[in-house]
Design a protein around this motif. Structure first.
Motif, PDB file in Angstrom:
ATOM      1  N   LEU A 256      42.021  46.154  42.709  1.00  0.00           N
ATOM      2  CA  LEU A 256      42.232  44.964  43.697  1.00  0.00           C
ATOM      3  C   LEU A 256      40.926  43.994  43.454  1.00  0.00           C
ATOM      4  O   LEU A 256      41.321  42.814  43.252  1.00  0.00           O
ATOM      5  CB  LEU A 256      42.033  45.346  44.916  1.00  0.00           C
ATOM      6  N   VAL A 259      41.321  41.414  40.466  1.00  0.00           N
ATOM      7  CA  VAL A 259      42.031  40.426  40.786  1.00  0.00           C
ATOM      8  C   VAL A 259      41.588  39.753  41.867  1.00  0.00           C
ATOM      9  O   VAL A 259      41.548  38.250  41.710  1.00  0.00           O
ATOM     10  CB  VAL A 259      43.596  40.462  41.020  1.00  0.00           C
ATOM     11  N   PHE A 260      41.107  39.996  42.835  1.00  0.00           N
ATOM     12  CA  PHE A 260      40.511  39.131  43.909  1.00  0.00           C
ATOM     13  C   PHE A 260      39.184  39.294  44.152  1.00  0.00           C
ATOM     14  O   PHE A 260      38.720  38.760  45.246  1.00  0.00           O
ATOM     15  CB  PHE A 260      41.339  39.770  45.280  1.00  0.00           C
ATOM     16  N   ASP A 262      35.116  38.691  44.153  1.00  0.00           N
ATOM     17  CA  ASP A 262      34.196  37.364  44.085  1.00  0.00           C
ATOM     18  C   ASP A 262      33.377  37.369  43.122  1.00  0.00           C
ATOM     19  O   ASP A 262      32.745  38.421  42.682  1.00  0.00           O
ATOM     20  CB  ASP A 262      33.159  37.496  45.427  1.00  0.00           C
ATOM     21  N   ALA A 270      36.812  35.309  38.201  1.00  0.00           N
ATOM     22  CA  ALA A 270      37.861  35.509  39.103  1.00  0.00           C
ATOM     23  C   ALA A 270      39.203  35.865  38.234  1.00  0.00           C
ATOM     24  O   ALA A 270      39.414  35.136  37.367  1.00  0.00           O
ATOM     25  CB  ALA A 270      37.914  34.445  39.788  1.00  0.00           C
ATOM     26  N   GLY A 271      40.015  36.851  38.671  1.00  0.00           N
ATOM     27  CA  GLY A 271      41.429  37.080  37.882  1.00  0.00           C
ATOM     28  C   GLY A 271      41.132  37.447  36.535  1.00  0.00           C
ATOM     29  O   GLY A 271      42.156  37.529  35.807  1.00  0.00           O
ATOM     30  N   THR A 286      53.985  44.509  42.704  1.00  0.00           N
ATOM     31  CA  THR A 286      54.267  42.826  42.803  1.00  0.00           C
ATOM     32  C   THR A 286      56.092  42.840  42.058  1.00  0.00           C
ATOM     33  O   THR A 286      56.692  42.044  42.590  1.00  0.00           O
ATOM     34  CB  THR A 286      53.296  42.306  41.837  1.00  0.00           C
ATOM     35  N   ASP A 309      41.999  28.547  36.517  1.00  0.00           N
ATOM     36  CA  ASP A 309      41.602  29.030  37.877  1.00  0.00           C
ATOM     37  C   ASP A 309      42.799  28.542  38.723  1.00  0.00           C
ATOM     38  O   ASP A 309      43.144  29.588  39.519  1.00  0.00           O
ATOM     39  CB  ASP A 309      40.358  28.382  38.331  1.00  0.00           C
ATOM     40  N   ALA A 313      44.898  31.542  40.830  1.00  0.00           N
ATOM     41  CA  ALA A 313      45.348  31.439  42.369  1.00  0.00           C
ATOM     42  C   ALA A 313      46.783  31.329  42.421  1.00  0.00           C
ATOM     43  O   ALA A 313      47.212  32.077  43.668  1.00  0.00           O
ATOM     44  CB  ALA A 313      44.921  30.001  42.762  1.00  0.00           C
ATOM     45  N   ARG A 316      47.751  34.990  42.111  1.00  0.00           N
ATOM     46  CA  ARG A 316      47.254  35.731  43.332  1.00  0.00           C
ATOM     47  C   ARG A 316      48.183  35.553  44.602  1.00  0.00           C
ATOM     48  O   ARG A 316      48.552  36.512  45.378  1.00  0.00           O
ATOM     49  CB  ARG A 316      45.740  35.465  43.583  1.00  0.00           C
ATOM     50  N   VAL A 320      50.229  38.529  46.555  1.00  0.00           N
ATOM     51  CA  VAL A 320      49.873  38.906  48.110  1.00  0.00           C
ATOM     52  C   VAL A 320      51.478  38.772  48.996  1.00  0.00           C
ATOM     53  O   VAL A 320      51.658  39.406  49.651  1.00  0.00           O
ATOM     54  CB  VAL A 320      48.785  37.765  48.683  1.00  0.00           C
ATOM     55  N   VAL A 325      49.529  43.739  47.586  1.00  0.00           N
ATOM     56  CA  VAL A 325      48.107  43.958  48.283  1.00  0.00           C
ATOM     57  C   VAL A 325      47.930  44.959  49.265  1.00  0.00           C
ATOM     58  O   VAL A 325      47.435  45.644  49.480  1.00  0.00           O
ATOM     59  CB  VAL A 325      47.531  42.541  48.483  1.00  0.00           C
TER      60      VAL A 325
END
Length: 368
Positions: A256, A259-260, A262, A270-271, A286, A309, A313, A316, A320, A325
């Motif tokens: 997790l 992918v998500f 910080d 990120a990612g 997914t 980026d 996003a 992601r 979700v 997730v």
């Protein structure tokens, strides 16, 4: 319960593990330097990689030892600390090879070893391909760490009674083999067809995470600690039964975060796992539960190193929206509960059990 860093500091554990690592590295530096000029770049990179680690594996081993009746001082305790250092060296080897196979650019906020050696090649204007040089150097560095971990473990275990030493050595050797085979299984999953049978995909992803990470992160350190305390086979099996689901939950949390997470906390862009194309339980779910658009997005973009980026996003959001997730979070909770239940039921010293429970929570609920 105290934070993970506080628990690892308890009974001076982090200091003592770090001291054992420093002693081993000092000897390794002398040995490597004597081999030929320019070679200390290898040990410099090992030192850099070992800085700032959580020491969770060493802590699981040590506190399992204490929970199974091991003393807080003496020769056996010293041996357990050194086995903890060997576990840290083994993790370094695994990370070095993993970063090469994933073509990762960063680790803990710093350039990965193969990128460091690649940049050295460019800066020195050496001949040949810089990227190939960096890859080869990192592979050799991982091999050096693998040799170091076995040397540290063997030296530590030589101080113990033969039956305990033999059992611990066999378990340590089995752990290292498991991870190597797990790495191969990971490569196999990346190469084989994916997306045709999501349930089978998820099972394959879980097989990889158990072999490659869950066992050596939690299960095997817990079992090693019990063996080093002289625990019976039943008690060793019982702590192992707690460790495997906790190790799975630990790796699912990593997936997790890949992918998500910080970047300021994880030390990776990120990612990054999406760019690397990691086929995880999260991705399998997914594909299993997402709508047609989500499946098309994942199929088209997973593994594209050029993802922006904004692309990340978008992916992601699709992950979700599919419910993947939430599903993985539920799986983490279920696995953690099973591990905690097994810890509660195991025949353990109360203080040791309390610390192990705190370490387990810290491994599962974290931001890096």
């Amino acid at each position: 319960m105290s934070a993970a860093s506080d628990l690892v500091e308890t009974e001076n554990l982090r200091h003592d593990v770090d001291a054992a690592l420093e002693r081993h590295l000092a000897g390794l530096v002398d040995e490597v330097a004597a081999t030929g000029p320019g070679t200390t770049a290898m040990t410099d990179q090992v030192s850099s990689l070992l800085e700032g680690g959580k020491r969770l594996r060493a802590a699981f081993c040590y506190w399992s030892f204490r929970a199974h009746g091991g003393a807080s001082h003496g020769a056996a305790r010293d041996a357990v600390v050194r086995v903890g250092a060997a576990l840290e060296l083994f993790q370094a080897a695994a990370l070095l090879h993993d970063d090469v196979m994933d073509a990762s650019d960063t680790r803990r906020g710093r350039p990965t070893a193969h990128r460091v050696f690649e940049a050295r090649h460019v800066a020195q204007r050496w001949t040949g391909e810089a990227e190939r040089f960096g890859t080869a150097a990192a592979i050799l560095l991982g091999d050096l760490c693998l040799v170091a971990c076995h040397r540290e473990a063997a030296s530590a275990l030589d101080a113990l009674d033969a039956p305990v030493s033999r059992a611990a050595r066999d378990l340590f050797d089995a752990m290292t083999s498991e991870v190597v085979v797990g790495q191969y299984l990971d490569m196999l999953v990346q190469a084989e067809p994916w997306g045709e049978d999501p349930a089978a995909d998820e099972e394959r992803a879980r097989l990889v995470l158990r072999a490659k990470s869950a066992r050596y992160s939690v299960e095997r350190p817990l079992m090693l600690g019990a063996v080093l305390a002289g625990a019976t086979s039943d008690r060793v099996d019982a702590i192992g039964a707690a460790g495997l689901p906790l190790g799975e939950a630990f790796q699912l949390r990593d997936d997790l975060l890949g992918v998500f997470g910080d970047p300021a906390v994880t030390g990776k862009p990120a990612g990054d796992d999406l760019r690397e194309g990691k086929r995880t339980v999260l991705i399998a779910r997914t594909l299993a539960h997402g709508d047609d658009d989500a499946r098309r997005l994942v199929t088209k973009h997973l593994g594209d190193p050029r993802l922006t980026d904004d692309d990340v996003a978008t992916l992601r959001a699709a992950i979700v929206a599919s419910g993947a997730v939430a599903g993985v979070e539920t799986l983490i909770d279920d696995l953690a509960a099973a591990g905690m239940s097994a810890l509660a039921a195991a025949d353990l010293d109360p203080r040791g059990r309390e610390v192990l429970q705190g370490l387990a929570r810290a491994a599962v609920v974290r931001a890096a």
